[in-house]
Design a protein around this motif. Sequence first.
Motif, PDB file in Angstrom:
ATOM      1  N   UNK A 102      39.686  37.271  16.860  1.00 33.76           N
ATOM      2  CA  UNK A 102      40.345  36.056  17.338  1.00 33.76           C
ATOM      3  C   UNK A 102      41.071  35.407  16.163  1.00 33.76           C
ATOM      4  N   UNK A 103      42.389  35.219  16.337  1.00 36.33           N
ATOM      5  CA  UNK A 103      43.229  34.680  15.265  1.00 36.33           C
ATOM      6  C   UNK A 103      44.102  33.545  15.813  1.00 36.33           C
ATOM      7  N   UNK A 104      44.548  32.696  14.927  1.00 32.91           N
ATOM      8  CA  UNK A 104      45.459  31.608  15.296  1.00 32.91           C
ATOM      9  C   UNK A 104      46.857  32.187  15.508  1.00 32.91           C
ATOM     10  N   UNK A 105      47.525  31.750  16.549  1.00 28.51           N
ATOM     11  CA  UNK A 105      48.900  32.159  16.829  1.00 28.51           C
ATOM     12  C   UNK A 105      49.835  31.142  16.169  1.00 28.51           C
ATOM     13  N   UNK A 106      50.214  31.409  14.929  1.00 30.87           N
ATOM     14  CA  UNK A 106      51.022  30.451  14.163  1.00 30.87           C
ATOM     15  C   UNK A 106      52.408  30.267  14.759  1.00 30.87           C
ATOM     16  N   UNK A 107      52.902  31.226  15.551  1.00 30.14           N
ATOM     17  CA  UNK A 107      54.217  31.073  16.185  1.00 30.14           C
ATOM     18  C   UNK A 107      54.217  29.983  17.255  1.00 30.14           C
ATOM     19  N   UNK A 108      53.056  29.724  17.836  1.00 30.49           N
ATOM     20  CA  UNK A 108      52.956  28.706  18.893  1.00 30.49           C
ATOM     21  C   UNK A 108      52.209  27.454  18.440  1.00 30.49           C
ATOM     22  N   UNK A 109      51.650  27.471  17.266  1.00 29.95           N
ATOM     23  CA  UNK A 109      50.788  26.388  16.812  1.00 29.95           C
ATOM     24  C   UNK A 109      51.580  25.102  16.578  1.00 29.95           C
ATOM     25  N   UNK A 110      51.003  23.972  16.975  1.00 32.05           N
ATOM     26  CA  UNK A 110      51.546  22.642  16.714  1.00 32.05           C
ATOM     27  C   UNK A 110      50.383  21.762  16.304  1.00 32.05           C
ATOM     28  N   UNK A 111      50.558  20.990  15.215  1.00 26.90           N
ATOM     29  CA  UNK A 111      49.499  20.070  14.790  1.00 26.90           C
ATOM     30  C   UNK A 111      49.393  18.905  15.760  1.00 26.90           C
ATOM     31  N   UNK A 112      48.231  18.255  15.749  1.00 26.41           N
ATOM     32  CA  UNK A 112      47.985  17.117  16.649  1.00 26.41           C
ATOM     33  C   UNK A 112      49.053  16.042  16.542  1.00 26.41           C
TER      34      UNK A 112
END
Length: 171
Positions: free
Chosen positions: A101-111
């Motif tokens: 399980x990894x973070x999808x940095x292409x879709x990630x948005x900070x709070x």
Amino acid sequence: MSRHPEVKWAERVDKVFITIQLPDAKSVKVHLEPAGALIFSATAGAENHEYELKLDLHDKVNVEESKINVGVRNIFCVVEKVEKAWWSKLLRGDAKPPHYIKVDWDKWVDEDEDTPGGGEMDFGGMDFSKFGDMGGFGQSPPMGDDEDDDLGDSDDEAAEEKKAGEATSKA
């Protein structure tokens, strides 16, 4: 023995994006439970290896509003949250998340960047209409009529010849 596919995830205040990366998956089954469990199974590869996955998500989800799309290269899930709040992590419990399980940095948005306006920047009421003559990225500065273009070129050439002449006289 079953295997685990690679999973990427990203979050918004109201939903979680989960991408199960499994090219050419066959016999795909995805089940989402209101309590927050995502259960996946499929076969893939030339030898039809079995892949299984059970994710106990951090909180409850809205099954009716969630969407699942089975593509050629991956299975993409948009899981709608019951409560519109940021989760501290994807899975329940205190255990470290599994290696697949990894973070999808292409879709990630900070709070702080997740705004209802789609992340538009606030420029404090600045009036950009006053900057029209300055040119900007991808814009050319204002140009004169076509008749002036020929004169502008000859003026530039004359100035260059004058500079060249001054440079040789100083040497």
